[in-house]
Design a protein around this motif. Structure first.
Motif, PDB file in Angstrom:
ATOM      1  N   LEU A  90     -29.345 -41.424  -1.245  1.00  0.00           N
ATOM      2  CA  LEU A  90     -27.929 -41.751  -1.065  1.00  0.00           C
ATOM      3  C   LEU A  90     -27.087 -40.491  -0.910  1.00  0.00           C
ATOM      4  O   LEU A  90     -27.206 -39.562  -1.702  1.00  0.00           O
ATOM      5  CB  LEU A  90     -27.418 -42.532  -2.287  1.00  0.00           C
ATOM      6  CG  LEU A  90     -25.900 -42.656  -2.448  1.00  0.00           C
ATOM      7  CD1 LEU A  90     -25.312 -43.577  -1.381  1.00  0.00           C
ATOM      8  CD2 LEU A  90     -25.518 -43.171  -3.833  1.00  0.00           C
ATOM      9  N   HIS A  91     -26.268 -40.448   0.118  1.00  0.00           N
ATOM     10  CA  HIS A  91     -25.185 -39.473   0.201  1.00  0.00           C
ATOM     11  C   HIS A  91     -23.887 -40.255   0.283  1.00  0.00           C
ATOM     12  O   HIS A  91     -23.860 -41.349   0.841  1.00  0.00           O
ATOM     13  CB  HIS A  91     -25.280 -38.614   1.469  1.00  0.00           C
ATOM     14  CG  HIS A  91     -26.481 -37.729   1.516  1.00  0.00           C
ATOM     15  ND1 HIS A  91     -26.667 -36.683   0.646  1.00  0.00           N
ATOM     16  CD2 HIS A  91     -27.566 -37.728   2.334  1.00  0.00           C
ATOM     17  CE1 HIS A  91     -27.810 -36.077   0.930  1.00  0.00           C
ATOM     18  NE2 HIS A  91     -28.380 -36.697   1.944  1.00  0.00           N
TER      19      HIS A  91
ATOM     20  N   CYS B 239     -20.033 -34.389  -0.705  1.00  0.00           N
ATOM     21  CA  CYS B 239     -20.883 -35.421  -1.263  1.00  0.00           C
ATOM     22  C   CYS B 239     -20.801 -35.293  -2.775  1.00  0.00           C
ATOM     23  O   CYS B 239     -21.055 -34.225  -3.315  1.00  0.00           O
ATOM     24  CB  CYS B 239     -22.328 -35.245  -0.795  1.00  0.00           C
ATOM     25  SG  CYS B 239     -23.459 -36.409  -1.577  1.00  0.00           S
TER      26      CYS B 239
ATOM     27  N   VAL C 276     -22.576 -37.073  -4.907  1.00  0.00           N
ATOM     28  CA  VAL C 276     -23.901 -37.235  -5.515  1.00  0.00           C
ATOM     29  C   VAL C 276     -24.586 -35.875  -5.618  1.00  0.00           C
ATOM     30  O   VAL C 276     -25.277 -35.581  -6.594  1.00  0.00           O
ATOM     31  CB  VAL C 276     -24.772 -38.197  -4.682  1.00  0.00           C
ATOM     32  CG1 VAL C 276     -26.118 -38.405  -5.351  1.00  0.00           C
ATOM     33  CG2 VAL C 276     -24.067 -39.521  -4.473  1.00  0.00           C
ATOM     34  N   HIS C 277     -24.384 -35.037  -4.596  1.00  0.00           N
ATOM     35  CA  HIS C 277     -24.996 -33.713  -4.547  1.00  0.00           C
ATOM     36  C   HIS C 277     -23.876 -32.697  -4.463  1.00  0.00           C
ATOM     37  O   HIS C 277     -23.415 -32.362  -3.363  1.00  0.00           O
ATOM     38  CB  HIS C 277     -25.926 -33.613  -3.333  1.00  0.00           C
ATOM     39  CG  HIS C 277     -26.905 -34.749  -3.256  1.00  0.00           C
ATOM     40  ND1 HIS C 277     -26.824 -35.744  -2.307  1.00  0.00           N
ATOM     41  CD2 HIS C 277     -27.956 -35.060  -4.058  1.00  0.00           C
ATOM     42  CE1 HIS C 277     -27.808 -36.620  -2.526  1.00  0.00           C
ATOM     43  NE2 HIS C 277     -28.500 -36.230  -3.570  1.00  0.00           N
TER      44      HIS C 277
ATOM     45  N   MET D 115     -23.066 -30.086  -1.748  1.00  0.00           N
ATOM     46  CA  MET D 115     -22.888 -30.454  -0.341  1.00  0.00           C
ATOM     47  C   MET D 115     -21.422 -30.449   0.053  1.00  0.00           C
ATOM     48  O   MET D 115     -20.635 -31.234  -0.463  1.00  0.00           O
ATOM     49  CB  MET D 115     -23.481 -31.845  -0.055  1.00  0.00           C
ATOM     50  CG  MET D 115     -24.991 -31.890  -0.045  1.00  0.00           C
ATOM     51  SD  MET D 115     -25.596 -33.569   0.232  1.00  0.00           S
ATOM     52  CE  MET D 115     -25.205 -33.806   1.968  1.00  0.00           C
TER      53      MET D 115
HETATM   54 CU   LIG Z   1     -25.549 -36.047  -0.815  1.00  0.00          CU
END
Ligand SMILES: [Cu+2]
Lengths: 232, 558
Positions: free
Chosen positions: A121-122, A160, A162-163, A166
């Motif tokens: 998931l992004h 992003c 989630v990360h 990014m």
């Molecule tokens: Cu991501």
């Protein structure tokens, strides 16, 4: 049909005969080593790097300290008119939990394609201010998403959540006279009429700087830029 | 003159009325500011920050990502408030006033309205929902699959306890740390907890937060299943507070936390709030309840306490930090010969994105010795006259990691965090905050701990009687006051910065005997009296500290 022929003619003219401004953007200073990105929170990301780790992209330098990811555009001097929107899409891919490219330009109303090439998931959190911002979840069930930016905006930050490493930038231009440097630091802005233009270069941390350039009809002129670490 | 004219025209056009202005000035401007920029005089004291209406970004919408909310969405927020924030419900002022004030804020984001109008997005389009289906187990199970496949667990955790690998790094669009919702606490969902609300949250996304829109990525049917799964994890209303935990008399004590005996034991639910009596106070209690079960065999007591903590923190550990977008250039620190230029620029920078944390802690507080019938020590660690006995666990990191998902599901192993092991429990005497000492010649308290995916379970065993004068003496049939403390080390909780409950009771069942009824009735009456007092105090405290958002004190008032 007639219109198309005329358009084709115009484009041909612009490629073959019109003026251009080219140049190289360089980093004036020592080349720092960028931090390796720690991706072990998501094994899908970590697995994408068996050899060299991905590194932070705040500063991406080529040989001879040339600078990549510099958004270059004509910031003034253009005739006040509307330019046709390219039919091809601008693309930003999420691959190996990094955005490719890190900086991308697109014209107002041109299709912008977000891709997710990763099996994870992004979320594409588009933190626009002039345009309508949005936050698009892209799990593996959504590989591509077409979007449009309707207003000039320089630059839009994309993240992003989630990360958290990014991050990327989109430059939405009202005209087609822009470019983004690669690792060789080179840019080329083509199809310009004779005139005096202001060329603006932008870096995500260092901001912008400009130079005035005058070109005659069909002239190609080079203008170089350099960035250095701001003094504190 | 021109300005005035334009102003009055816009007022007319956009429905600002005297009534709306009056309501706004009276209730809203303190936080949201005169011109709606979220900069009122009280704005600095609330967290999350009040909405800046001029940005045209609104969290709770029934409309598609990137669009303005419907008027109904705004009316609902004003009418019902937002749980867990400083935004109170204003339903009591009446629909007319609520409507008027929603109209009043429109001009603050007129620029956004104009833009969206020009582009055909105003009035905003409601996201497609279809009709909510009838929920059944198959749908819930499928929703669970959608949950894992769509990456919800990256933030919300494998079992929904907000402990996903990305949870601690999340920031909102202002770069302030923000936590994902713990899906086991439906009553705290800011955007509501009905099936439709849950569906809406991941359909539209929550603007300004990491919560994205999944309208394009997940089909409508799958989204309803996902909503069904999320709804199945918790109740919509907070669990009722138990006045006491009753410890059943059993023939054989449970040896583990998974012993079947626990299934039949009463599970008492005790809310926790931030400790507000001493500095440093805890304005954002992370651990907001503990569930407690008890059994005894006439000789020993076994307690099982469970609480949610999304971060597993122990002495000397470090954890990821909220990824705020500071001046970090991402230069590597080593490579000294090339550093020259950057030293100055980075002299005030942290080296890594990890922060060191304090240990998670948990404690149960009793009076000392034989508890007096209707006297309880001062609830915050006693005082000189009345000491308290603390059974306290502090995480030293000595647990064993359990690999791989225990429920047999493959994949998503990175979402799994499990540790288990025996832990030492210190037996302390406190005569006030600064006077905490080890209880000498105390009874041994055995502890076993289990952490899994955002939840701690602590099992404690102790003899009912004996030990030092300071040990709480437990006796079946006698109501013993008990109170709970919890510290979230990741939030730098320690000492007074803690989560704390009110006094409740531990009641150990005794073999049936006539006298018990009398005693029990008296104790129940006492409990009710105490609850009434606690409610009043909590209310008063809430009134005295309006900036502290404290949904639980409202719950207590029931
Ligand atoms: Cu991501």
């Amino acid at each position: 049909m007639k219109i198309r022929v005329i358009m084709m003619g115009l484009m041909l003219t612009s490629v073959v005969f019109a003026g251009e401004i080219t140049g190289v953007v360089k980093w004036d200073g020592n080349a720092p080593k960028m931090k390796a990105l720690k991706m072990d929170a998501d094994p899908v990301c970590a697995a994408a790097y068996t050899g060299d780790a991905a590194r932070a992209e705040t500063l991406v330098l080529g040989e001879g300290n040339t600078m990549a990811n510099i958004f270059v555009r004509i910031s003034s001097g253009l005739a006040d008119k509307t330019y046709p929107t390219p039919s091809e899409s601008a693309v930003m891919d999420q691959k190996g939990c990094v955005y490719h490219p890190h900086v991308v330009g697109v014209m107002v109303d041109q299709t912008f394609l977000f891709k997710n090439s990763d099996d994870t998931l992004h979320n594409v959190n588009v933190k626009a201010k002039e345009n309508r911002g949005f936050n698009l979840g892209m799990p593996t069930s959504l590989r591509e998403s077409e979007q449009k930016f309707t207003r000039e905006e320089l630059m839009i930050e994309v993240k992003c959540n989630v990360h958290p490493w990014m991050k990327s930038f989109i430059g939405v231009s009202s005209h087609p006279f822009f470019d983004v440097t690669g690792e060789d630091g080179k840019f080329a802005i083509k199809g310009l009429d004779a005139g005096t233009y202001e060329v603006e270069v932008w870096h995500e941390k260092l901001g912008t700087s400009t130079q005035k350039v005058t070109i005659t009809k069909d002239e190609s002129k080079a203008v170089d830029f350099s960035f250095s670490m701001p003094s504190k | 003159m021109k300005v005035l004219l334009v102003l009055s025209v816009s007022l007319l056009l956009f429905g600002q009325t005297d009534e709306g202005t009056a309501v706004y000035d009276k209730y809203c401007s303190q936080c949201h500011g005169d011109q709606g920029a979220g900069d009122g005089p009280a704005a600095d004291f609330v967290d999350p920050k009040p909405r800046d209406f001029t940005t045209g970004v609104f969290k709770f919408r029934s409309t598609q990502s990137g669009q303005l909310p419907q008027e109904e969405d705004l009316i609902r927020v004003v009418r019902d408030g937002i749980p867990g924030t400083s935004m109170p419900a204003f339903g009591h002022i009446g629909d007319a006033k609520v409507n008027a004030v929603v109209k009043h804020i429109q001009p603050f984001y007129q620029a956004t309205i104009d833009r969206d109008k020009e582009e055909g997005f105003y009035p905003p389009q409601v996201a497609e929902t279809g009709n909510p289906p009838k929920i059944n187990d198959a749908k819930i199970a499928h929703g669970r699959e959608v949950y894992l496949e769509s990456g919800c667990g990256d933030c919300h955790g494998y079992q929904g306890r907000a402990d996903g690998p990305s949870a601690l790094t999340l920031v909102d669009d202002y770069d302030a740390a923000i936590l994902p919702a713990n899906l086991h606490r439906g009553w705290e969902f800011r955007s509501g907890h009905s099936l439709e609300d849950i569906f809406k949250a991941f359909t539209t996304g929550i603007s300004g937060t990491p919560m994205a829109s999944f309208a394009d990525a997940i089909s409508v049917d799958d989204r309803w299943d996902l909503a069904a799964y999320v709804a199945s994890l918790s109740s919509a209303e907070e669990y009722p507070t138990s006045p006491q935990v009753t410890g059943a008399l059993v023939d054989e004590l449970p040896q583990t936390m998974d012993d079947e005996i626990w299934d039949t034991a009463q599970k008492a639910y005790f809310p926790l709030t931030g400790q507000m009596m001493w500095d440093p106070v805890n304005t954002h209690p992370m651990i907001r309840s503990v569930s407690v079960r008890a059994v005894h065999d006439g000789t020993k007591l076994v307690l099982l306490c469970e609480w949610d903590d999304p971060s597993y923190s122990f002495e000397g550990a470090s954890a990821p930090e909220a990824a705020s977008d500071d001046d970090d250039w991402g230069f590597e620190e080593e490579g000294s010969e090339e550093e020259g230029d950057f030293d100055d620029f980075f002299s005030d920078e942290e080296e890594s994105s990890n922060v060191s944390v304090l240990p998670d802690q948990f404690a149960i507080q009793f009076p000392t010795g034989i508890p007096a019938d209707n006297e309880r020590p001062y609830f915050v660690m006693g005082d000189d006259k009345n000491a308290v006995n603390l059974w306290r666990w502090s995480h030293d990191g000595s647990l064993t990691a359990v690999e791989a998902a225990a429920d047999g599901q493959t994949g998503h192993q990175n979402l799994w965090t499990e540790f288990v092991g025996p832990v030492s429990i210190s037996n302390q005497i406190a005569k006030g905050r600064d006077k905490v000492s080890e209880n000498s010649e105390a009874l041994e308290i055995k502890g076993q701990l289990h952490y899994r995916n955002g939840q701690y379970r602590l099992m404690l065993t102790r003899d009912l009687q004996g030990g030092s004068d300071n040990d709480i003496q437990l006796e079946p049939g006698r109501f013993v006051p008990m109170l709970f403390w919890a510290w979230d080390g990741h939030r730098q909780d320690s000492d007074a910065k803690a989560c704390i409950s009110s006094w409740y009771f531990l009641n150990l069942e005794q073999p049936v005997d006539k006298k018990v009824y009398v005693k029990t009735a008296a104790a129940v009456a006492l409990t009710l009296l105490f609850l009434w007092w606690a409610t009043r105090t909590a209310k008063r405290r809430a009134l005295e500290a309006p900036e502290q958002s404290n949904p639980q004190s409202e719950e207590l008032a029931v």
